[in-house]
Scaffold this motif. Structure first.
Motif, PDB file in Angstrom:
ATOM      1  N   SER A 786       0.811  -1.211   0.000  1.00 15.38           N
ATOM      2  CA  SER A 786       0.000   0.000   0.000  1.00 15.38           C
ATOM      3  C   SER A 786       0.840   1.255   0.000  1.00 15.38           C
ATOM      4  CB  SER A 786      -0.879   0.021   1.220  1.00 15.38           C
ATOM      5  OG  SER A 786      -0.109   0.408   2.320  1.00 15.38           O
ATOM      6  N   MET A 808       2.771  -3.431  12.545  1.00 20.62           N
ATOM      7  CA  MET A 808       2.113  -4.005  13.708  1.00 20.62           C
ATOM      8  C   MET A 808       1.014  -4.954  13.301  1.00 20.62           C
ATOM      9  SD  MET A 808       1.792  -1.416  16.789  1.00 20.62           S
ATOM     10  CE  MET A 808       1.495   0.048  15.900  1.00 20.62           C
ATOM     11  N   THR A 809       1.013  -6.047  13.925  1.00 23.15           N
ATOM     12  CA  THR A 809      -0.123  -6.922  13.740  1.00 23.15           C
ATOM     13  C   THR A 809      -1.273  -6.293  14.486  1.00 23.15           C
ATOM     14  OG1 THR A 809       0.435  -8.076  15.731  1.00 23.15           O
ATOM     15  CG2 THR A 809       1.338  -8.936  13.690  1.00 23.15           C
ATOM     16  N   PRO A 810      -2.469  -6.610  14.062  1.00 25.80           N
ATOM     17  CA  PRO A 810      -3.606  -6.036  14.776  1.00 25.80           C
ATOM     18  C   PRO A 810      -3.527  -6.380  16.248  1.00 25.80           C
ATOM     19  CG  PRO A 810      -4.315  -7.556  13.030  1.00 25.80           C
ATOM     20  CD  PRO A 810      -2.849  -7.456  12.957  1.00 25.80           C
ATOM     21  N   VAL A 813      -1.365  -3.789  18.019  1.00 24.48           N
ATOM     22  CA  VAL A 813      -2.060  -2.524  18.204  1.00 24.48           C
ATOM     23  C   VAL A 813      -3.089  -2.671  19.298  1.00 24.48           C
ATOM     24  CG1 VAL A 813      -3.593  -0.858  17.182  1.00 24.48           C
ATOM     25  CG2 VAL A 813      -1.785  -1.843  15.824  1.00 24.48           C
ATOM     26  N   LEU A 817      -3.727  -0.699  22.759  1.00 25.74           N
ATOM     27  CA  LEU A 817      -4.975  -0.046  23.113  1.00 25.74           C
ATOM     28  C   LEU A 817      -5.571  -0.635  24.377  1.00 25.74           C
ATOM     29  CD1 LEU A 817      -6.559   0.496  19.620  1.00 25.74           C
ATOM     30  CD2 LEU A 817      -5.125   1.987  20.995  1.00 25.74           C
ATOM     31  N   PHE A 847       0.688   4.621  21.888  1.00 23.92           N
ATOM     32  CA  PHE A 847      -0.741   4.666  22.186  1.00 23.92           C
ATOM     33  C   PHE A 847      -1.053   4.508  23.658  1.00 23.92           C
ATOM     34  CE2 PHE A 847      -0.551   3.135  17.760  1.00 23.92           C
ATOM     35  CZ  PHE A 847      -0.998   4.310  17.206  1.00 23.92           C
ATOM     36  N   HIS A 898      -8.160  19.671  15.603  1.00 20.98           N
ATOM     37  CA  HIS A 898      -8.445  18.547  14.728  1.00 20.98           C
ATOM     38  C   HIS A 898      -7.373  17.483  14.625  1.00 20.98           C
ATOM     39  CE1 HIS A 898      -6.100  19.948  11.259  1.00 20.98           C
ATOM     40  NE2 HIS A 898      -6.437  21.150  11.666  1.00 20.98           N
ATOM     41  N   THR A 899      -6.178  17.758  14.933  1.00 20.17           N
ATOM     42  CA  THR A 899      -5.207  16.682  14.868  1.00 20.17           C
ATOM     43  C   THR A 899      -4.308  16.760  16.098  1.00 20.17           C
ATOM     44  OG1 THR A 899      -5.211  16.841  12.475  1.00 20.17           O
ATOM     45  CG2 THR A 899      -3.465  15.567  13.462  1.00 20.17           C
ATOM     46  N   PHE A 900      -4.079  15.630  16.703  1.00 18.08           N
ATOM     47  CA  PHE A 900      -3.292  15.604  17.923  1.00 18.08           C
ATOM     48  C   PHE A 900      -1.944  14.949  17.658  1.00 18.08           C
ATOM     49  CE2 PHE A 900      -7.715  15.560  19.000  1.00 18.08           C
ATOM     50  CZ  PHE A 900      -7.829  16.433  20.055  1.00 18.08           C
ATOM     51  N   PHE A 905      -3.757   8.064  23.432  1.00 16.20           N
ATOM     52  CA  PHE A 905      -4.813   7.527  22.603  1.00 16.20           C
ATOM     53  C   PHE A 905      -5.958   8.527  22.624  1.00 16.20           C
ATOM     54  CE2 PHE A 905      -8.717   4.863  22.449  1.00 16.20           C
ATOM     55  CZ  PHE A 905      -8.661   4.649  21.093  1.00 16.20           C
ATOM     56  N   VAL A 906      -6.422   8.904  21.449  1.00 19.27           N
ATOM     57  CA  VAL A 906      -7.498   9.893  21.381  1.00 19.27           C
ATOM     58  C   VAL A 906      -8.811   9.177  21.606  1.00 19.27           C
ATOM     59  CG1 VAL A 906      -8.482  11.740  20.034  1.00 19.27           C
ATOM     60  CG2 VAL A 906      -6.167  11.005  19.604  1.00 19.27           C
ATOM     61  N   ARG A 907      -9.437   9.468  22.706  1.00 17.40           N
ATOM     62  CA  ARG A 907     -10.624   8.705  23.024  1.00 17.40           C
ATOM     63  C   ARG A 907     -11.886   9.397  22.569  1.00 17.40           C
ATOM     64  NH1 ARG A 907     -10.192   6.552  28.835  1.00 17.40           N
ATOM     65  NH2 ARG A 907     -11.603   8.248  29.318  1.00 17.40           N
TER      66      ARG A 907
ATOM     67  N   PRO B  41     -13.889   4.732  20.761  1.00 15.05           N
ATOM     68  CA  PRO B  41     -13.454   4.492  19.389  1.00 15.05           C
ATOM     69  C   PRO B  41     -12.970   3.069  19.147  1.00 15.05           C
ATOM     70  CG  PRO B  41     -12.000   6.038  20.504  1.00 15.05           C
ATOM     71  CD  PRO B  41     -13.190   5.862  21.359  1.00 15.05           C
ATOM     72  N   ILE B  42     -12.425   2.455  20.170  1.00 11.55           N
ATOM     73  CA  ILE B  42     -11.922   1.094  19.963  1.00 11.55           C
ATOM     74  C   ILE B  42     -13.092   0.156  19.663  1.00 11.55           C
ATOM     75  CG2 ILE B  42     -10.641  -0.800  20.984  1.00 11.55           C
ATOM     76  CD1 ILE B  42      -9.271   1.205  22.764  1.00 11.55           C
ATOM     77  N   ARG B  91      -6.956  -0.240  -0.262  1.00 13.16           N
ATOM     78  CA  ARG B  91      -5.534  -0.298  -0.546  1.00 13.16           C
ATOM     79  C   ARG B  91      -4.745   0.614   0.400  1.00 13.16           C
ATOM     80  NH1 ARG B  91      -2.096   1.420  -4.262  1.00 13.16           N
ATOM     81  NH2 ARG B  91      -3.381   3.264  -4.547  1.00 13.16           N
ATOM     82  N   MET B  96      -2.233  -1.594   7.846  1.00 11.51           N
ATOM     83  CA  MET B  96      -2.081  -2.487   6.711  1.00 11.51           C
ATOM     84  C   MET B  96      -2.147  -3.943   7.121  1.00 11.51           C
ATOM     85  SD  MET B  96      -2.144  -0.857   4.153  1.00 11.51           S
ATOM     86  CE  MET B  96      -1.790  -2.185   3.028  1.00 11.51           C
ATOM     87  N   SER B  97      -1.780  -4.203   8.339  1.00  9.50           N
ATOM     88  CA  SER B  97      -1.687  -5.611   8.709  1.00  9.50           C
ATOM     89  C   SER B  97      -3.058  -6.199   8.992  1.00  9.50           C
ATOM     90  CB  SER B  97      -0.776  -5.755   9.919  1.00  9.50           C
ATOM     91  OG  SER B  97      -1.008  -4.698  10.802  1.00  9.50           O
ATOM     92  N   MET B 108     -10.233   9.441  15.644  1.00  7.13           N
ATOM     93  CA  MET B 108     -10.798  10.569  16.363  1.00  7.13           C
ATOM     94  C   MET B 108     -10.247  11.904  15.889  1.00  7.13           C
ATOM     95  SD  MET B 108     -13.077   9.349  18.077  1.00  7.13           S
ATOM     96  CE  MET B 108     -13.537  10.917  18.767  1.00  7.13           C
ATOM     97  N   ASN B 109      -9.273  11.880  15.011  1.00  7.34           N
ATOM     98  CA  ASN B 109      -8.835  13.151  14.461  1.00  7.34           C
ATOM     99  C   ASN B 109     -10.002  13.781  13.716  1.00  7.34           C
ATOM    100  OD1 ASN B 109      -6.317  12.946  15.456  1.00  7.34           O
ATOM    101  ND2 ASN B 109      -5.353  12.354  13.530  1.00  7.34           N
ATOM    102  N   ALA B 110     -10.205  15.035  14.003  1.00 10.56           N
ATOM    103  CA  ALA B 110     -11.442  15.645  13.542  1.00 10.56           C
ATOM    104  C   ALA B 110     -11.594  15.557  12.038  1.00 10.56           C
ATOM    105  CB  ALA B 110     -11.489  17.098  13.987  1.00 10.56           C
ATOM    106  N   ASP B 111     -10.499  15.661  11.321  1.00 10.78           N
ATOM    107  CA  ASP B 111     -10.647  15.648   9.866  1.00 10.78           C
ATOM    108  C   ASP B 111     -11.036  14.261   9.372  1.00 10.78           C
ATOM    109  OD1 ASP B 111      -8.256  14.965  10.870  1.00 10.78           O
ATOM    110  OD2 ASP B 111      -7.046  15.760   9.245  1.00 10.78           O
TER     111      ASP B 111
END
Lengths: 1232, 150
Positions: A786, A808-810, A813, A817, A847, A898-900, A905-907, B41-42, B91, B96-97, B108-111
């Motif tokens: 990708s 990272m495997t899910p 992550v 979390l 995270f 809008h972006t941290f 972790f943004v909850r 969110p999780i 894609r 990706m994993s 949660m990022n606003a955009d």
């Protein structure tokens, strides 16, 4: 005649016409003489102070003439007024017009011939061409229609009710134009001639006399907007100082010159709105400047004329009204007298008679203007007192060092950031500027130098001292002081643009950087039953709220009106009831509450520490275990915590080793779990034990651990499994997991992708063969398809995103979390000697709100790295810590975050979950403007951090920062905070390089620089005539920092950067507080060979500390006979050049000769002589701000280690990277 | 009245589209909940990811394959932009994993949030419109078939 000498001086200066200096001085003189004028009219009783000078004074006519002459000369300013005759801007006209030809001065004894001439010239000329030019040059102000005499008078009264109305503007303009027509008595002539200065007093005159009704009103109304204007107030002080003679001249000039910027594209109408009602007009001078503000022409050049016009108008008004009075009544004389008073003493007295008269009239107007903030700022905000600006200027960077470059010298001075940002573009002075701008471009470009820095001409752009954060000026002293420290809360701009399009125009990024848990020496802590918060948005009460009355307050974020609890009237300090504004919550914007029970979801957790240690072969070889265990042994008792503190240890290689510390045992009991794919806890308890109870066992364990695995040859490291176990152990409580990792985690769940690791290593080594490369490519294509964006689409290196993003495997992550959910933070200490894939394993910290520490190529046998590691670890173990924390950021309605950036972790949209918070963590947020803010005066950001202290107390730390609104591009750009911008940019660039590619991020950096400088150029409105790369003083370091960033480990190209180092650098960008970040990006370099002869300041312990000037990071700043200290944050390097004085070697470093400086000189011996003391003091001084003392390394210029130092001379050209100067050249070609 | 293949593909598309409408409704609601801080969110991502990426994308692809097979080119063309968007979305998914296209750490990022929400609304509208189109297509296919037979 005291005045005369001054005169002469000015004349001379004029002849030589130097930059801004001369410019200012005439003004200054003008003020002085004015007092004299009234003396003629003395009969009705001058104030005593004026009388003293009476006798010496020239007859008033004469004085005026002189001034006139001077003034006009001054206004024409360039050496030959003749040249400009053809196109003299209206700015010059006013004085000239009003002067009757009979009064033209030629023969004044004090005046030098030169001045006289000039005066004559300008006057004469103006007389001839005045009217037509006037009207034409100020088209927008004066419509031809308005010229009629009637309009001039009538509008005045109408102006009163509606000060801001455009009609009024016209009126003033009209009157101005009128002036030319009216034949004036002497007085008028004088006033007008003197105009810039004189006009000031004139305005004030009318007010006092009751009979002058209409006129005064107009004046006031006019005044209102501008006086209320904050920026303007700043001007005030500047102007005033002029009165005071010599010493302050330089600073005064600065402000002046600054103003030369034309306010860009001012939306005329908006201005008045924002301005505050000047209910309490302060110093008389304040009132003056307003005029220019009123009618903003969209066209800058026109500005100047307008301002002038206003002045004229007032003069005229006075004239018109007065003549009869002067004849018939005492009052007529009064006016002038008062002028005298006001004028001479503006700086000191705020209560001069004219002012006093002003106030009552002004205040009603205020009521009309009341807006949202009206209750809070009912009054015109007090400008910073006149004295204030000066000290600040000095702080912000002494002008002196830069003197070699003429332009630079000026620019640097005026540009002390605060000034630049704060100046009122519309102050009276600006009027002058504009005049000048209008006058002619030639010769005035010089002036721009005072405001603007041509970077290409300014090789030494660094201020000699630390770059201070620009201050935020809210216009009220109280609020300014209450505002949050810039160390904690910093915005990329000190004024927020009023709408999004303005922000876009400025091209500046908008965001805030927060360092919420910073160690503070003074922090008010409050314990109360009710924490006062807004009921709608839950904002904590803060110094910037508005009190509707003593029972209610209006939230400054959502504007809801809230009740104030009874309790809040009580002042805990004085133990009395009364004014709520005495509460600490209202006095300080950084405050800590001890939270009552409703802020707890569960009882506060104890401090729980778990240590995971890698004991694979590589780890054992690195020997870090010894350092860790020894340090832990030392610091066990000082770990933050209370009696409930728990501690546990797990080691891992290809298996997990648990240590049971059961009560009653004399030895720790080791349990090994071999099954790392499906981990379990061998025993339910005794793995995490109470530290107090089992102190002996823990100490026993720590003393055994370092040697326990000496004979192990296990190459595997099951970090994933260990983390899972940690999660299981700590799940119920939460706490802090500290991981020491020395090798690539390669087995068990979440083990890093071994293949990826090997490939990356090959790559970072830079020696991959062609076939290997192909394989690598294939690998990318199959595994990471990708995000396959290779640099330039062709060559690949370790910088392409697949390696930067975690693989990272899910599962991993989700582990991070889950940890976050259970209030577990994972801190990483990476003591690797090979590739460990920080990109992946740092995800667990990222995270969970942890921190990452990296010690590349760590070997405990290397004293330097061990020293560094131990210092860092010691700080880590003993620093404050907050558990189960959340941080919420609120901002005024109309803004959105809008972006941290950071580790958390943004909850929720504004809620960051931080299982742990530590004092060295910084955060960044990008902010968007969603609605127009033009109806508010200020915006606030509030960060509230709720955490459990190590003592088990639930606490809330609240920081509030308040920023004013700017409505013009000029204001916005001059309010930029370059360091903060760099901080935010670097965070954004990290994201960019993760998401697309490193080269994208690099391009983005360059584009930002180009965009900002371009927009600044547009602001200047210089057309194409300028050469050079112009930058406002508040952004002069931006290109430097950006070029440094491009060479910083995170963003540089080329194979020389190890992947882990690069990723760690990126993590740092995201998480370090700004002051540390800047130091890493652009290290500080100082000469240290002559510390004993440097200027000295006193530090907090009253010890003298030498302050050598900062040097540019360029080899040209190095001298063969010097020694230089480079402060990189966690490391200081002292480079000793070969010809350094023998005394320095002997006394400061304690080595007999140059060659005796050993390769491993990691400390400076303590000797009892001045040089050595000073060196130590200086190093300690530099260490004061750091979280832990930096390690010191002394390097000879011919040692192989010198690379460490030289590679950081980032202004010079290095392999495949531009030097700073080349970078500027590149920018210049791009800036349009 | 025979039941030809185009008609079959339309009836399938009709049914599937109804599901898709529900999905996008769910999607919109879920993001609204996120925005109003109603859900973690999780959890939200855990519930959204399977629905959106596996079910929605696959279902949508599925009936378009049917369209292609039955030669309903126009209907296919209508859907091609959305297919392309889905493929691209998948894609470039953040994690990706995994297969999920929503990453709880960045959602949660606003955009991102606003973009996702807008996407939900647009899709809802698209599916609704195409629902009626499929209905129409189904009838037409039947009619055509009947005319041919008579």
């Amino acid at each position: 005649m005291e005045i005369e000498p001054l005169w002469c001086a000015t004349d001379l200066e004029k002849i030589n016409w130097l930059e801004g200096a001369t410019f200012v001085r005439p003004l200054f003189k003008m003020y002085q003489p004015t007092p004299n004028i009234p003396e003629q009219s003395l009969p009705n009783g001058l104030p005593p102070n004026l009388d003293t000078s009476k006798q010496n004074i020239i007859p008033h006519d004469k004085a005026h003439y002189q001034f006139n002459g001077v003034h006009s000369a001054h206004s024409s300013r360039s050496s030959s007024p003749l040249v400009r005759l053809g196109h003299i801007p209206t700015s010059q006209l006013p004085p000239a017009r009003s002067i009757p030809s009979s009064q033209l001065p030629p023969s004044r004894s004090p005046i030098t011939t030169a001045t006289q001439k000039m005066a004559g010239l300008s006057v004469g000329h103006s007389m001839q061409s005045v009217n037509p030019k006037f009207s034409t040059s100020t088209p927008n102000l004066q419509s031809p229609v308005s010229f009629g005499p009637n309009s001039a008078f009538s509008p005045i009264s109408s102006a009163m009710p509606k000060p801001k109305s455009s009609t009024e503007l016209e009126d003033t303009a009209v009157t101005n134009s009128r002036t030319a027509d009216i034949t004036k008595p002497q007085q008028t002539g004088n006033h007008q001639q003197a105009f810039p200065t004189n006009s000031i007093p004139n305005q004030q005159q009318p007010v006092p006399s009751g009979s002058l009704l209409t006129r005064p009103n107009q004046q006031q109304s006019v005044n209102l907007p501008s006086s209320s204007n904050q920026p303007f107030q700043h001007n005030l002080p500047q102007q005033q100082p002029q009165l005071r003679p010599v010493a302050q001249n330089v600073p005064q000039q600065q402000p002046f010159s600054n103003q030369f910027n034309p306010p860009q594209s001012m939306p005329g109408p908006q201005l008045p709105q924002q301005q505050r009602p000047p209910a309490q007009s302060q110093a008389p001078p304040v009132a003056i400047p307003p005029f220019p503000v009123r009618g903003h022409p969209t066209n800058h050049k026109l500005h100047s004329t307008k301002t002038i016009d206003r002045h004229i108008t007032f003069q005229v008004c006075r004239v018109l009204t007065h003549p009869p009075q002067t004849v018939s009544s005492v009052q007529g004389f009064n006016g002038p007298v008062q002028n005298l008073q006001g004028m001479p003493m503006p700086a000191t007295n705020q209560t001069g008679p004219p002012q006093a008269t002003y106030q009552p009239q002004a205040s009603p107007v205020n009521g009309q203007k009341a807006n949202l903030h009206s209750n809070r700022y009912p009054v015109q905000q007090t400008g910073s007192p006149p004295s204030q600006p000066f000290p600040q200027q000095q702080q912000s960077g002494g002008p002196l060092p830069q003197q070699p470059y003429q332009q630079a010298a000026y620019s640097s001075q005026p540009q002390s950031q605060y000034l630049a940002s704060q100046q009122a573009p519309y102050g009276p002075q600006q009027g002058y500027q504009n005049q000048y701008q209008g006058v002619t471009e030639a010769g005035f470009n010089k002036y721009w130098g005072t405001e603007t820095i041509d970077l290409l001409q300014t090789p030494n752009v660094l201020p000699p001292r630390k770059v201070e954060a620009p201050r935020i000026y809210l216009g009220q002293e109280v609020l300014d002081q209450a505002n949050c420290s810039t160390d904690i809360f910093r915005c990329t701009m000190t004024k927020i643009p009023e709408n999004n399009s303005l922000l876009q125009k400025s091209r500046l990024p908008l965001g805030v950087l927060i360092h919420p848990f910073r160690d503070l020496s003074h922090l008010p802590v409050i314990q109360c039953n009710v924490i006062v918060r807004c009921r709608a948005c839950r904002t904590y009460i803060n110094p910037f709220v508005f009190f509707a009355d003593s029972k209610r307050w209006k939230c400054n974020l959502c504007y809801r009106i809230n009740e104030l609890p009874e309790e809040f009237q009580y002042d805990p300090v004085s133990k009395t009831y009364g004014d709520p504004s005495r509460r600490p919550e209202i006095k300080a914007s950084t405050i800590e509450y001890i939270a009552p029970a409703e802020y707890m979801l569960r009882p506060p957790q104890p401090a729980v520490y778990l240590y995971l240690m890698d004991v694979s072969r590589l780890a054992v070889e690195s020997g870090y275990l010894h350092s860790v265990c020894n340090l832990l042994l030392e610091e066990l008792k000082t770990l933050p915590g209370d009696t409930r503190t728990q501690i546990g240890f797990v080691t891992y290689d290809s298996a997990l080793h648990f240590y049971g510390l059961a009560e009653g045992q004399s030895q720790p009991h080791e349990m090994t779990v071999l099954d790392i794919d499906d981990v379990f806890l061998p025993t339910p308890d005794n793995l995490l034990v109470n530290l107090k109870d089992r102190m002996e066992l823990v100490m026993e364990l720590l003393s055994q651990l370092p040697n326990r695995y000496n004979n192990s040859f296990d190459n595997n490291s099951a970090l994933g499994a260990a983390l899972q176990v940690a999660y299981k152990m700590m799940g119920p409580t939460g706490g802090r997991v500290t991981v020491f990792q020395a090798s690539l985690p390669n087995v068990g769940p979440g083990g890093a992708d071994g293949e990826r690791g090997r490939l990356a290593e090959d790559y970072s080594g830079g020696d991959a063969s062609q076939s290997r490369k192909r394989l690598l490519q294939k690998y990318y294509n199959t595994k990471c398809k990708s995000q396959l964006v290779f640099e330039h689409g062709r060559s690949i290196d370790a910088t392409s995103p697949p390696f930067l993003t975690p693989s990272m495997t899910p599962r991993k992550v989700s582990l991070a979390l889950e940890c976050s959910g259970q209030q577990i933070a994972v801190d990483l200490f990476i003591v690797n000697s090979t590739y460990v894939d920080i990109a992946t394993i740092s995800g667990i910290s990222r995270f969970s709100g942890g921190s990452v520490h990296h010690f590349p190529l760590y070997k405990s046998s290397k004293a330097l790295s061990r020293d560094n590691f131990e210092k860092c670890l010691r700080r880590y173990l003993t620093r404050k810590i907050g558990f189960e924390a959340v941080m919420r950021i609120r901002c005024t309605r109309g803004l959105s975050i809008h972006t941290f950036h950071g580790n958390f972790f943004v909850r929720s949209t504004d809620l960051l979950s931080l299982p742990n918070i530590n004092p060295d963590a910084g955060f960044g947020m990008q902010v968007a403007i969603e609605e127009s803010l033009s109806d508010v005066k200020s915006v606030c950001f509030q960060a509230a951090l709720l955490y459990t202290s190590s003592k088990g107390e639930r606490r809330i730390r609240v920081h509030t920062v308040c920023l004013p609104i700017a409505s013009t591009l000029h204001d916005v750009i001059h309010s930029a905070d370059q360091q903060c911008i760099i901080g935010l940019l670097s965070k954004m660039a990290v994201d960019r390089s993760m998401q697309s590619s490193l080269s994208d991020a690099r391009e983005a950096f360059i584009n930002v620089a180009i965009d900002i400088l371009s927009s600044y150029k547009i602001t200047l409105n210089l057309g194409t005539s300028t050469s050079g790369l112009l930058a406002p003083s508040c952004l002069k370091l931006l290109p430097l920092y950006i070029s440094a960033l491009l060479k910083y480990a995170a963003f540089r190209t080329g194979p020389s950067t190890r992947l882990d180092d690069r990723v760690k650098a990126m993590v740092d960008m995201k998480t370090k507080p700004l002051y540390l970040l800047i130091q890493q990006i652009y290290p500080d370099m100082y000469p240290v060979h002559n510390l004993e002869s440097q200027e000295v300041i006193l530090n907090s312990e009253e010890e003298p500390v030498p302050l050598p000037p900062r040097l540019q990071l360029s080899a040209r700043c190095l001298e063969n006979k010097g020694a230089f200290l480079m402060d990189v944050g966690d490391q200081m390097i002292i480079l000793v050049c070969p010809n350094v004085p023998q005394e320095f070697l002997m006394e400061a470093l304690g080595v007999p000769s140059y060659d005796d400086i050993s390769e491993q000189m990691y400390e400076i011996p303590v000797l009892s002589n001045l040089r050595n003391q000073r060196l130590h003091q200086f190093v300690n001084y530099l260490n004061e701000d750091k979280p832990y003392a930096a390690s010191v390394q002394v390097i000879r210029d011919n040692s192989p280690n010198r690379v460490l130092f030289l590679e950081r001379l980032i202004e010079d050209r290095v392999e495949n990277a531009l030097s700073y100067h080349e970078f500027l050249q590149h920018l210049k070609t791009q800036v349009k | 009245m025979a039941f030809n293949f185009p008609a079959f593909s339309y009836i399938i598309a009709l049914i599937v589209d109804a599901f898709l409408i529900f999905f996008s409704l769910f999607h919109v609601i879920a993001f609204d909940e996120l925005k109003t801080d109603y859900k973690n969110p999780i959890d939200q991502c855990n519930s959204l990811n399977p629905v959106i990426s596996t079910s929605e994308y696959i279902l949508h692809l599925f009936f378009n394959i049917l369209f292609a097979a039955s030669g309903e080119w126009f209907s296919l063309c209508l859907n091609i932009p959305l297919i392309a968007y889905h493929i691209n979305r998948y894609r470039t998914r953040p994690v990706m994993s995994g297969y999920g296209i929503y990453d709880p750490t960045s959602i949660m990022n606003a955009d991102v949030l606003t973009r996702c929400q807008r996407e939900g609304w647009i899709k809802l509208a698209f599916y609704l419109l195409s629902f009626f189109y499929y209905l129409y297509g189904y009838v037409i296919a039947l009619e055509r078939d009947r005319i041919e037979h008579t």
